[in-house]
Design a protein around this motif. Structure first.
Motif, PDB file in Angstrom:
ATOM      1  N   LEU B 214      -7.072  15.107 -24.553  1.00 58.51           N
ATOM      2  CA  LEU B 214      -7.338  16.311 -25.307  1.00 58.51           C
ATOM      3  C   LEU B 214      -6.089  16.969 -25.568  1.00 58.51           C
ATOM      4  O   LEU B 214      -6.397  18.184 -26.883  1.00 58.51           O
ATOM      5  CB  LEU B 214      -6.985  17.641 -23.834  1.00 58.51           C
ATOM      6  CG  LEU B 214      -8.382  16.877 -22.999  1.00 58.51           C
ATOM      7  CD1 LEU B 214      -8.328  17.650 -21.541  1.00 58.51           C
ATOM      8  CD2 LEU B 214      -9.488  17.895 -23.563  1.00 58.51           C
ATOM      9  N   ARG B 218      -5.846  19.410 -29.503  1.00 63.36           N
ATOM     10  CA  ARG B 218      -6.160  21.131 -28.956  1.00 63.36           C
ATOM     11  C   ARG B 218      -4.652  20.913 -29.865  1.00 63.36           C
ATOM     12  O   ARG B 218      -4.654  22.575 -31.590  1.00 63.36           O
ATOM     13  CB  ARG B 218      -5.530  21.415 -27.919  1.00 63.36           C
ATOM     14  CG  ARG B 218      -5.133  22.849 -28.099  1.00 63.36           C
ATOM     15  CD  ARG B 218      -4.979  23.153 -26.621  1.00 63.36           C
ATOM     16  NE  ARG B 218      -3.981  23.954 -26.581  1.00 63.36           N
ATOM     17  CZ  ARG B 218      -4.012  25.412 -25.022  1.00 63.36           C
ATOM     18  NH1 ARG B 218      -4.394  24.444 -24.544  1.00 63.36           N
ATOM     19  NH2 ARG B 218      -3.034  26.499 -25.086  1.00 63.36           N
ATOM     20  N   PHE B 271     -14.691  24.985 -31.878  1.00 63.67           N
ATOM     21  CA  PHE B 271     -14.287  23.853 -31.214  1.00 63.67           C
ATOM     22  C   PHE B 271     -12.702  24.394 -30.333  1.00 63.67           C
ATOM     23  O   PHE B 271     -12.654  23.155 -29.117  1.00 63.67           O
ATOM     24  CB  PHE B 271     -13.095  22.948 -32.689  1.00 63.67           C
ATOM     25  CG  PHE B 271     -14.546  22.211 -33.189  1.00 63.67           C
ATOM     26  CD1 PHE B 271     -15.512  21.853 -32.954  1.00 63.67           C
ATOM     27  CD2 PHE B 271     -13.725  20.621 -33.854  1.00 63.67           C
ATOM     28  CE1 PHE B 271     -16.776  21.602 -33.373  1.00 63.67           C
ATOM     29  CE2 PHE B 271     -14.578  20.497 -34.738  1.00 63.67           C
ATOM     30  CZ  PHE B 271     -15.919  20.213 -34.440  1.00 63.67           C
ATOM     31  N   ARG B 272     -12.223  24.767 -30.532  1.00 66.97           N
ATOM     32  CA  ARG B 272     -10.562  25.782 -29.701  1.00 66.97           C
ATOM     33  C   ARG B 272     -11.273  25.654 -28.162  1.00 66.97           C
ATOM     34  O   ARG B 272     -10.880  25.686 -27.557  1.00 66.97           O
ATOM     35  CB  ARG B 272     -10.377  26.713 -30.106  1.00 66.97           C
ATOM     36  CG  ARG B 272      -9.242  26.744 -31.420  1.00 66.97           C
ATOM     37  CD  ARG B 272      -8.603  27.586 -32.785  1.00 66.97           C
ATOM     38  NE  ARG B 272      -7.824  28.560 -31.276  1.00 66.97           N
ATOM     39  CZ  ARG B 272      -6.362  28.135 -31.257  1.00 66.97           C
ATOM     40  NH1 ARG B 272      -5.789  27.276 -32.054  1.00 66.97           N
ATOM     41  NH2 ARG B 272      -5.977  29.215 -30.160  1.00 66.97           N
ATOM     42  N   ASP B 273     -12.601  27.014 -27.839  1.00 64.20           N
ATOM     43  CA  ASP B 273     -13.456  27.489 -27.186  1.00 64.20           C
ATOM     44  C   ASP B 273     -13.928  25.980 -26.372  1.00 64.20           C
ATOM     45  O   ASP B 273     -13.887  25.455 -25.192  1.00 64.20           O
ATOM     46  CB  ASP B 273     -14.401  28.134 -28.113  1.00 64.20           C
ATOM     47  CG  ASP B 273     -14.772  29.208 -26.638  1.00 64.20           C
ATOM     48  OD1 ASP B 273     -13.803  29.212 -26.214  1.00 64.20           O
ATOM     49  OD2 ASP B 273     -15.532  30.044 -27.566  1.00 64.20           O
ATOM     50  N   MET B 274     -14.506  24.998 -27.545  1.00 58.45           N
ATOM     51  CA  MET B 274     -15.034  24.108 -26.183  1.00 58.45           C
ATOM     52  C   MET B 274     -13.670  23.323 -25.782  1.00 58.45           C
ATOM     53  O   MET B 274     -14.286  22.684 -24.545  1.00 58.45           O
ATOM     54  CB  MET B 274     -15.222  22.554 -27.498  1.00 58.45           C
ATOM     55  CG  MET B 274     -16.431  23.369 -28.159  1.00 58.45           C
ATOM     56  SD  MET B 274     -17.951  23.731 -27.169  1.00 58.45           S
ATOM     57  CE  MET B 274     -18.703  22.667 -27.458  1.00 58.45           C
ATOM     58  N   GLY B 276     -11.267  24.561 -24.668  1.00 65.42           N
ATOM     59  CA  GLY B 276     -10.713  25.214 -23.771  1.00 65.42           C
ATOM     60  C   GLY B 276     -11.242  24.479 -22.489  1.00 65.42           C
ATOM     61  O   GLY B 276     -10.913  24.714 -21.093  1.00 65.42           O
ATOM     62  N   GLY B 277     -12.957  24.848 -22.778  1.00 65.47           N
ATOM     63  CA  GLY B 277     -13.540  24.549 -21.442  1.00 65.47           C
ATOM     64  C   GLY B 277     -13.570  23.277 -20.889  1.00 65.47           C
ATOM     65  O   GLY B 277     -13.299  22.982 -20.171  1.00 65.47           O
ATOM     66  N   LEU B 278     -13.419  22.099 -21.809  1.00 65.29           N
ATOM     67  CA  LEU B 278     -12.651  20.152 -21.403  1.00 65.29           C
ATOM     68  C   LEU B 278     -11.573  20.565 -20.783  1.00 65.29           C
ATOM     69  O   LEU B 278     -11.645  19.988 -20.149  1.00 65.29           O
ATOM     70  CB  LEU B 278     -12.022  19.580 -23.001  1.00 65.29           C
ATOM     71  CG  LEU B 278     -13.553  19.354 -23.152  1.00 65.29           C
ATOM     72  CD1 LEU B 278     -13.643  18.600 -24.728  1.00 65.29           C
ATOM     73  CD2 LEU B 278     -14.907  18.566 -23.127  1.00 65.29           C
ATOM     74  N   MET B 279     -10.359  21.363 -21.203  1.00 61.57           N
ATOM     75  CA  MET B 279      -9.176  21.447 -19.974  1.00 61.57           C
ATOM     76  C   MET B 279     -10.109  22.177 -18.889  1.00 61.57           C
ATOM     77  O   MET B 279      -9.238  21.095 -17.770  1.00 61.57           O
ATOM     78  CB  MET B 279      -8.057  22.022 -21.050  1.00 61.57           C
ATOM     79  CG  MET B 279      -7.260  21.617 -21.860  1.00 61.57           C
ATOM     80  SD  MET B 279      -6.143  22.363 -22.556  1.00 61.57           S
ATOM     81  CE  MET B 279      -5.426  21.104 -23.255  1.00 61.57           C
ATOM     82  N   ASP B 280     -10.718  23.290 -19.070  1.00 63.62           N
ATOM     83  CA  ASP B 280     -10.725  24.017 -17.610  1.00 63.62           C
ATOM     84  C   ASP B 280     -11.264  22.488 -16.450  1.00 63.62           C
ATOM     85  O   ASP B 280     -11.735  22.527 -15.814  1.00 63.62           O
ATOM     86  CB  ASP B 280     -11.730  24.749 -17.582  1.00 63.62           C
ATOM     87  CG  ASP B 280     -11.131  26.342 -18.586  1.00 63.62           C
ATOM     88  OD1 ASP B 280      -9.829  25.796 -18.188  1.00 63.62           O
ATOM     89  OD2 ASP B 280     -11.985  27.172 -18.441  1.00 63.62           O
ATOM     90  N   ILE B 281     -12.568  21.531 -17.399  1.00 59.06           N
ATOM     91  CA  ILE B 281     -13.592  20.702 -16.963  1.00 59.06           C
ATOM     92  C   ILE B 281     -11.892  19.597 -15.972  1.00 59.06           C
ATOM     93  O   ILE B 281     -12.807  19.665 -15.109  1.00 59.06           O
ATOM     94  CB  ILE B 281     -14.076  20.265 -17.731  1.00 59.06           C
ATOM     95  CG1 ILE B 281     -15.432  20.900 -17.923  1.00 59.06           C
ATOM     96  CG2 ILE B 281     -14.798  18.376 -17.359  1.00 59.06           C
ATOM     97  CD1 ILE B 281     -16.844  21.078 -16.844  1.00 59.06           C
TER      98      ILE B 281
END
Lengths: 354, 354, 354, 354, 354
Positions: B214, B218, B271-274, B276-281
């Protein structure tokens, strides 16, 4: 550490346009360096005091007066009268808590900048205020303390072969701005190296100490940002202003410093982004570590609690406990314990905990 | 990994307009490829050295000089004199830590770009600086190292049937920009695939290793962003600039590259948004996992602590403990233990823990 | 799931303006539907192949050619020649990885849009590219696959009483854009319902499964955003462009679609905000749950550890332990245990843990 | 709770300009209130049905028709014909899922607003759509349901001494907008009070219940924002539009409503900021609480585990355990236990845990 | 604490332009101070009531009327009539919940500002509304309560030697604005000091109490921001407006206050950034602390659980347990326990837990 806000209280209530020194007094002595040059010759002098601004400008060539130390308000007043500066300019020079800006007063242009360098204890970035004023044939520069990043410019003038000698005060002013911006790059280079090091450490073994390094990096970026962002407006303002004091062929150089400043800003934003990423990594590592610790605890407790219970069971003192009298009682209990342990280990492996 | 900031210290203090190579030396040898074409014929030559820029331009057709390796400052100077380039342009070509930009010098337009490709160890994205200069009848391009994304353009020119042969230097310059931007798409394609893979893994079984993936994703997005965002300004600036060097019918192609660049930027932001989403997950998974671990521990402890206590109770050695002498004492205690366990299991089920 | 980036590698290195199909091949067969209407009559035909664009336009009325399937590059070329389209337009039609945009080529206007609908497995939102080209008396529309949202428009034309019959190609083009934007609302309606459901579940009993639903919602918003944001620029560009191809009284309709698009964007941003809020709620629930689990563990451990210790104490085998021989030893110890338990329960109540 | 998106599916596929009621049917009955006034007299009537718009306008004074309930599409059509409204306006009035906007149709200006009030169960904020149309001598206003915030305006007209009586339809329209914006302030006042209360509770004793209150606050802010942000554009658009329907001296009043709207927006953003702060506080409290719980557990376990171990040790049944026979064995062990406990307590105090 | 929104409910439903006092009544008495000066003389008077605005303006020099307390609506009305103010201005003066703004009414300019100071309990920042109205020869200023930051300005006028005496009403108005903005700096200075202190504490030993200090800092920044951001627009609006009431040479002073305001805004944003950083530090500290607590617990449990199990094992009462009868049984078990402990300590050291 550099204070975020300078003490201004000494100034509250005074009429606007009053020059009062605000900020830390960084140099004891005020030093005035005079340099006069044209394409042919250079003369250099150290002044004790300043009497009459006009006499410093012989009519041809460029006069550069560099003042180190801005707490001597009386001296600033003399310079102001000599070069015909507006009281607000003098106030701004001595107030070292200024936002970078430029102002076109017609006869001269006033630019305020921040010079950044690592502090003596190399614990934090120090910001020092630099004022540059340039007219048709003179440049005044004010710094809070030595050492200065202007020395290379001075060297180039002395050396005689540099482009700066053939050009006017506007080019000299540009050279000073360029020196300050160049200095930002070397600072960013150092910060970048520290950040890369920290990243490598974080990805291998995070320790609580790193959270202070992260905080320091972040704080430095905040300071840098505050100093460099307004500079962009300053430079684009100078370019758009199209003052008569700046010759046509100097604009391409101003455009170049502008590009460098934008590059510095981009890099600062990139660094902020990276530091945010490192913080996330650190937080994730903490969570991961916690999970690992808890896993060890849970495994140990889950294995030994049942075993201890079984042992306690057969430590009871009831008169009638048939198992206690069986000849194979003890071995059977040991076997039971081995079975329980094995079962639990299988359970943990299935859960991918071990 | 690509350094975030290039070492510029070698340059600090030098006068502006001094060409000094800044950055990693990526190719040992400097290579100069000369290509001259018009609608009818193509001539191609490898140059050892460059003598006189003028002689390379026969007056008709388009001359394309492609230089691989930008550390040979002396050579750059010769090219600069030959084609009449401004010293700041030469300084910028050899300084590989530039922000993408364009500058219109009247006789020629100077464009700086970043070419991105996976590094040799395929561990990080490498950024390479590409400079393109084009005038009325010539294009100069500078790259840090081979391999180049310009080969397909060269192929098309050789092939003879391509549109590029019938058009001028501006169309060739456009083709080079287009090749660089097209290259971003293939890079994003790779990154996107890695991201989708990571997402699938994260949603099934997150492991601590993923936090490094991740972080790498990033970091790559940060690098990409820094390279591509300024390109948008470059291209819209070229379009708005309406330089006489660019023919009317080339603008629609420039507009097309511009659209592609905006698309690349959109994708980067997506991609940056995604990510960020993966980090939250990932963080949520860690928390969930911790909850699960703690639940196991709590269930085990809550069941076995009371049981062990009861067992210990009847392991006390008091002389007067009537229960110990009851004939049904032992079975009753066992029953009590079963009852306690059952009650606790019911409690956990009601709390939806098991 | 819809790929975030389409494979473009097939295209890398090809000269610009080459039509190559990029993206998933969503329909096997290419279908061409021709519809010609004026206020008086409608003729409809299914074409096998297209020969000559001109012959399709009888001079009066509006000709609408709708093509389903964009992978047949040869066919696109024929249409392109027939209607005099620029090669870049053909390239963009067949490349389904386009950012929504519009381009005014003087004789015709080219608009690219994204149509969104739930995928077959209803697991993710699918994006399909729609191209609309309209001139003075013709509209060309290209879709990747059936089913189409354009059917209601076709119905209205057939029905004969609709406003569209009395107006020109510009109004038909507007009707197609309107159909696409209307479709976004029904998609948002579905997403909104799923989100409200998820919110209710989250506020009652959060489960780890919900984190996937949250991630999916977030991902869909990212996709939606990428498709709809650029549409705003397209529509305001069309309005500002004031092309001669669009009649005065059509602008109020374009303004209406523009307002709808802004409304869709507002709603997307609102949804993103809500999803962020749901993620926070979920994280807080996890933390709360953890606290609750830990409280149970701590209460159990804090009560039973002292009790077990007391029991173990009197299970020691020292010869000289006077308490063991006291007749009231056992009851006293039991009393002590009750007292300890009571004291701890009071402590927990004071801490508001139970 | 207010739905985030209204069901629009009933409308999908219909031609643009078709009035279809979208949204919840909030009032059963449609009510039409007619009010006609000039500086001298006021006449008021309740209409059963509307026949001919023209007859409602006697030529002098201002006619205000207020309609409560927008689901009666036939009635809207009649009004539309009577006052010469564009079909798109009628469509927008009956579709209650509109973004606030204004449109200048030359003869009249159409404004859509959102009125917000606490719902009946006071669980969530309800948004109600208000349409205001004003021409040279008439104002039409449409509301979804009673009660209305327009009553005070009506009162002022009746009272006869108000400024509104001496001015035209534009001033009445302004008064209605002003009433709606004023209403936002009273809503924000209530929300602000709830937020302050929540803050006080959070800083004293956070409970899991608060996370729902926080979520509700946040959701309300999202709704408010969606309703009020576009209003700013509406009002500045009205001001910039400089329509002939608005008299010069009304602009200063429009400017005033604009200022109020900006103030509302500022306050909403401030509230969002505060809510973010409260969420952080809540998360920190959860973490703190967890730390406290874990500290209790760890202290208890760390003290009693060694003690229990010592007790178990001397509960072993080895034949040869010399300590068991010592006369001072038991007291010595008790002493050891006290020493261990004391040592651990000291350790915890040094760690500042107790 | 300062309320975020003032109670406006008293005003809802009243016609626009009605002056009603909104906000806390901060001073009991209304005080009117009249000061008239020109370059030669100064006259000062305290007024009981105000009769006729005109009579206060003798035609030459500048009249400054300063009113403390804005709840006396009747008085405001008199002043309004006397100086010819628009009803909306009077309404805004008495409504202390205004957003900073300025309005040019031709004959006079109306400016609303917020003055901030620490509240009496020094618990929160208090905002007080200041209205300044200036025309050709008069300045009206309104404050909610004493003490005032305008005293130094008054002192300077009395002193007679100040620049303000030689200039007009516009310069006096500027001086008042300057005093308010200067005041922001001293406030930021205090906040900055508190923040630095908090940072030092956080980096050494974080306690739960700090989270309230952090929240307070953050809340104060929100309040500050709300007050100062709009001031920027006010000042740039004044500058751009180029009203005839402001003399040319006053603009450079206005520009100076503008620069100060931007500096204040920059500092507020920097502080917000720093507070965000401190929150992250605090959260990380909490996580770290939790990890440490859990490590202690895990180490203790992991060591003592196996030991206790071994001891319990040999506390079982099976008749046939050969180890119990071995003469070296007890010492061997002790040895085993030491070995287990040693092994576990090694394990923890390898994991870097101790």
């Amino acid at each position: 550490m550099t204070r975020l806000v300078q003490k201004r209280s000494r100034k509250t209530g005074l009429p606007p346009g009053t020059a009062v020194h605000i900020g830390e007094k960084k140099s004891e002595q005020t030093r005035i360096q005079l340099l006069h040059y044209d394409a042919v010759q250079v003369t250099e002098r150290e002044l004790e005091d300043i009497e009459d601004g006009e006499s410093l400008r012989p009519g041809t060539g460029v006069t550069w007066v560099h003042v180190t130390g801005v707490h001597d308000v009386a001296l600033l007043d003399k310079i102001g009268r000599g070069f015909g500066l507006h009281p607000l300019v003098l106030e701004d020079i001595s107030n070292t808590d200024q936002r970078p800006k430029f102002e076109d007063y017609g006869d001269y242009i006033y630019v305020v900048l921040k010079m950044l360098h690592d502090g003596p204890s190399s614990r934090d970035i120090e910001a020092e205020q630099v004022s540059v004023i340039f007219g048709k044939d003179f440049v005044l520069s004010f710094e809070e303390a030595e050492p200065t990043v202007f020395d290379p410019v001075r060297e180039r003038i002395r050396a005689g072969r540099a482009r700066v000698r053939e050009r006017g005060a506007d080019y000299l002013a540009y050279s000073l701005l360029d020196a300050v911006v160049d200095n930002y790059f070397s600072l960013l280079e150092q910060v970048g190296e520290r950040m890369e090091l920290l990243q490598d450490e974080l990805l291998t073994l995070p320790t609580p100490r790193m959270q202070q390094s992260l905080h320091r990096l972040r704080r430095e970026m905040v300071l840098l940002r505050k100093s460099v962002w307004p500079l962009r407006e300053v430079l684009s303002g100078l370019e758009r202003g199209r003052s008569g004091l700046i010759r046509e062929d100097t604009y391409i150089y101003l455009r170049d410093v502008y590009d460098h400043t934008v590059h510095v800003i981009d890099t600062i934003e990139t660094f902020r982004d990276m530091i945010g990423g490192l913080m996330d990594i650190y937080l994730m590592s903490l969570s991961n570590r916690m999970n690992e610790i808890m896993k060890v605890l849970t495994i140990i407790a889950t294995i030994f609690m049942p075993l201890s219970f079984i042992a306690s069971l057969y430590g009871m003192n009831f008169r009638h406990m048939p198992e206690l009298d069986w000849p194979w009682g003890y071995p059977l209990v040991l076997l039971l314990m081995v079975a329980v342990t094995g079962g639990l280990l299988l359970f943990f492996r299935r859960k991918k905990w071990i």
